[in-house]
Design a protein around this motif. Structure first.
Motif, short mmCIF file in Angstrom:
data_model
loop_
_atom_site.label_atom_id
_atom_site.label_comp_id
_atom_site.label_asym_id
_atom_site.label_seq_id
_atom_site.Cartn_x
_atom_site.Cartn_y
_atom_site.Cartn_z
N PRO A 63 -86.83 15.12 -20.98
CA PRO A 63 -88.18 14.60 -20.76
C PRO A 63 -88.64 14.72 -19.31
N ALA A 64 -87.74 14.54 -18.37
CA ALA A 64 -88.10 14.67 -16.95
C ALA A 64 -88.51 16.10 -16.62
N GLN A 65 -87.86 17.08 -17.28
CA GLN A 65 -88.19 18.47 -17.02
C GLN A 65 -89.57 18.83 -17.57
N LEU A 66 -89.99 18.14 -18.62
CA LEU A 66 -91.28 18.43 -19.25
C LEU A 66 -92.42 17.62 -18.68
N SER A 67 -92.10 16.62 -17.86
CA SER A 67 -93.13 15.67 -17.42
C SER A 67 -94.23 16.33 -16.59
N ALA A 68 -93.91 17.42 -15.89
CA ALA A 68 -94.91 18.07 -15.05
C ALA A 68 -95.83 19.00 -15.85
N LEU A 69 -95.50 19.24 -17.10
CA LEU A 69 -96.27 20.19 -17.91
C LEU A 69 -97.41 19.48 -18.63
N ASP A 70 -98.51 20.19 -18.77
CA ASP A 70 -99.65 19.69 -19.53
C ASP A 70 -99.36 19.89 -21.01
N GLY A 71 -99.09 18.79 -21.73
CA GLY A 71 -98.89 18.90 -23.16
C GLY A 71 -97.53 19.38 -23.58
N GLY A 72 -96.51 19.17 -22.74
CA GLY A 72 -95.16 19.55 -23.13
C GLY A 72 -94.66 18.72 -24.30
N VAL A 73 -93.96 19.37 -25.24
CA VAL A 73 -93.44 18.72 -26.44
C VAL A 73 -91.94 19.01 -26.51
N LEU A 74 -91.16 18.00 -26.87
CA LEU A 74 -89.71 18.16 -27.00
C LEU A 74 -89.29 18.02 -28.46
N GLY A 75 -88.54 19.00 -28.93
CA GLY A 75 -87.97 18.94 -30.27
C GLY A 75 -86.47 19.12 -30.18
N VAL A 76 -85.86 19.54 -31.28
CA VAL A 76 -84.43 19.81 -31.28
C VAL A 76 -84.16 20.95 -32.25
N ALA A 77 -83.11 21.73 -31.95
CA ALA A 77 -82.84 22.92 -32.76
C ALA A 77 -81.36 23.08 -33.04
N PRO A 78 -80.85 22.56 -34.17
CA PRO A 78 -79.54 23.01 -34.62
C PRO A 78 -79.62 24.52 -34.85
N HIS A 79 -78.76 25.28 -34.23
CA HIS A 79 -78.93 26.73 -34.22
C HIS A 79 -79.00 27.31 -35.63
N SER A 80 -78.04 26.94 -36.48
CA SER A 80 -77.93 27.48 -37.83
C SER A 80 -76.83 26.71 -38.54
N LEU A 81 -76.72 26.88 -39.84
CA LEU A 81 -75.64 26.21 -40.57
C LEU A 81 -74.28 26.77 -40.20
N ARG A 82 -74.24 28.00 -39.70
CA ARG A 82 -72.94 28.55 -39.30
C ARG A 82 -72.50 28.01 -37.94
N ALA A 83 -73.43 27.43 -37.15
CA ALA A 83 -73.12 26.98 -35.80
C ALA A 83 -72.97 25.47 -35.68
N VAL A 84 -73.26 24.72 -36.75
CA VAL A 84 -73.11 23.26 -36.73
C VAL A 84 -72.41 22.82 -38.01
N THR A 85 -71.73 21.70 -37.96
CA THR A 85 -71.15 21.11 -39.16
C THR A 85 -72.17 20.17 -39.80
N PRO A 86 -71.99 19.80 -41.06
CA PRO A 86 -72.91 18.86 -41.68
C PRO A 86 -73.04 17.54 -40.92
N ALA A 87 -71.92 17.01 -40.42
CA ALA A 87 -71.99 15.75 -39.68
C ALA A 87 -72.76 15.92 -38.38
N GLN A 88 -72.56 17.04 -37.69
CA GLN A 88 -73.31 17.30 -36.46
C GLN A 88 -74.80 17.45 -36.75
N LEU A 89 -75.13 18.12 -37.82
CA LEU A 89 -76.53 18.31 -38.19
C LEU A 89 -77.22 16.96 -38.38
N GLN A 90 -76.57 16.06 -39.07
CA GLN A 90 -77.14 14.74 -39.30
C GLN A 90 -77.39 14.00 -37.99
N ARG A 91 -76.44 14.08 -37.08
CA ARG A 91 -76.59 13.43 -35.77
C ARG A 91 -77.74 14.05 -34.97
#
Length: 452
Positions: A191-219
């Motif tokens: 959030p601190a990195q986006l604070s200077a931007l006009d309209g910055g939005v933060l999301g999250v991206a589990p890369h793919s099912l091959r790169a995360v486990t089910p438990a990690q995805l839930q977290r």
């Protein structure tokens, strides 16, 4: 301070209008008046279209464009392309990532993209160690967005494994890898990195099912209560087959059963769907993030757009690997892929309707949803729009929907004149206002990465 723009013709949220005056305050549209005359102080243009969200990008990959077009074996595929990407990343310094990303962002603006979803997965230094600031490279992405003026939806990627079932990562993936604790520290710094931007939005991206486990995805999904959630899924048939071997389910099928999506989700690519998966994804309200130029370049396959839209599905487009950055080109190829597989014309247009208008509006709505912000020429939306050269040969004597059709299928980015993001001029006469400076930094970055 109120800024005013006057267009002879503009595609508003409810259709084409003539003599349109837009008022803008604090980067958003505050008034839209049609059938009016210009007044002193208006910035006047001929044709005005809404700026488009680019819902999927890996900005640094712009520097690789054209370097993987040599046939080294009959099995050349996404997976062999990925090996060159790993080698490119090995030599990339923070300042190189910023410079290449800025070049990509500037080209996006020049093509009519005004906001980007940056699916950012390079987090560490060349030997896999964290920087003193765990968000160092995310900060570089934000700096590139600030410099170019593009709207940024930052999608930090969690990448922990090399294959389904929690397989250990490879050495080539060292710059991408986090565990949940290190990723949480990274996420808290963003959030601190986006604070200077006009309209910055933060999301999250589990890369793919091959790169995360089910438990990690839930977290990971629990990290953001309202922000976008993006995931690569079912891009390649090899991925589908590996997922079936691991779980007995196809990737989209597994997600629909175990981590049901909603309107915050974007399934990037989702190329290989069964009819049941297509219906289920459409019903969920999630967006299918389609990247036709990259998908064609990598030999991924063709998403069943016609079927998906028939079930009420939502779509958006992205430039992904940035092998060629061209908004009109993405929309054109989205339709042409359907024509080639269906063997008929104007596949994605409603009966009697314009194909270009359907593509633009569907991608505008879906892209805005996927990136967590509104879009379109309407009150309350970001003041993101671009003008077309009415004198361009492909646009002569065009009116209404014929303008959009001729831009997408007849001219492309060459017809774009000016681009505004949050009411600020970013592109003039088809070139980014800082094109020379950005281009020089980009050249220095490639000299280091490719010239060593």
């Amino acid at each position: 301070m109120t800024l005013r723009y006057y267009a002879e013709s503009a595609l508003l949220a409810d259709g084409w209008a003539q003599g349109v005056q837009l008022s803008v305050e604090s980067g958003r549209i505050t008034a839209v008046i049609a059938d009016t005359a210009p007044v002193a102080g208006d910035h006047r243009v001929g044709i005005l279209l809404p700026g488009m969200p680019n819902l999927h990008s890996h900005g640094f990959q712009r520097g690789m464009a054209g370097l993987v077009e040599v046939n080294k074996s009959r099995s050349d595929s996404f997976w062999s392309w990925r090996e060159l990407m790993y080698r490119f990343v090995e030599r990339m310094r923070p300042e190189d990532l910023e410079a290449i990303t800025a070049q990509a962002f500037a080209e996006m603006l020049q093509s009519g993209f005004t906001r980007v979803g940056e699916f950012h997965y390079v987090h560490h230094d060349a030997d896999g160690q964290q920087y003193a600031n765990p968000a160092e490279l995310s900060a570089r992405v934000a700096a590139a967005a600030e410099r170019t003026g593009i709207g940024l939806t930052l999608l930090p990627v969690f990448y922990a494994h090399s294959g389904f079932g929690g397989q250990a990562p490879t050495g080539a993936q060292a710059r991408f890898i986090n565990d949940l604790d290190s990723f949480a520290r990274l996420y808290e710094a963003l959030p601190a990195q986006l604070s200077a931007l006009d309209g910055g939005v933060l999301g999250v991206a589990p890369h793919s099912l091959r790169a995360v486990t089910p438990a990690q995805l839930q977290r990971l999904v629990a990290l953001t209560e309202s922000g976008p959630v993006h995931i690569h899924v079912a891009e390649q048939m090899a991925e589908v087959e590996q997922c079936q071997a691991w779980s007995g389910r196809r990737p989209v099928e597994w997600l629909l059963e175990h981590q049901p999506p909603d309107e915050r989700w974007c399934y990037v690519h989702a190329t290989h769907l069964t009819t049941a998966e297509c219906e289920g994804l459409a019903r969920s309200g999630a967006v299918a993030g389609l990247c036709p130029i990259t998908e064609a370049n990598l030999g991924d396959g063709v998403f069943p757009v016609e079927e998906f839209l028939a079930h009420g599905g939502r779509i958006g487009v992205g430039s992904d690997s940035n092998v060629r950055i061209d908004l009109a080109g993405e929309l054109e190829l989205l339709e042409y892929g359907q024509r080639l597989t269906r063997q008929r014309r104007n596949v994605l247009a409603k009966e009697g309707g314009s194909t270009g208008r359907q593509l633009l509006e569907a991608s505008l709505i879906g892209g805005g949803q996927a990136l967590g912000t509104g879009a379109g020429l309407r009150v309350g939306a970001p003041a993101d729009f671009f003008s077309l050269r009415a004198e361009h040969p492909a646009l002569l004597e065009r009116r209404g929907d014929a303008i959009v059709d001729s831009w997408i299928f007849g001219s492309g980015r060459g017809a774009i004149d000016c681009v505004w993001r949050a009411g600020q001029l970013c592109v003039s006469e088809g070139r980014h206002v800082l094109a020379d400076e950005i281009g020089q930094a980009y050249q220095r970055a490639l000299q280091w990465i490719l010239g060593g």
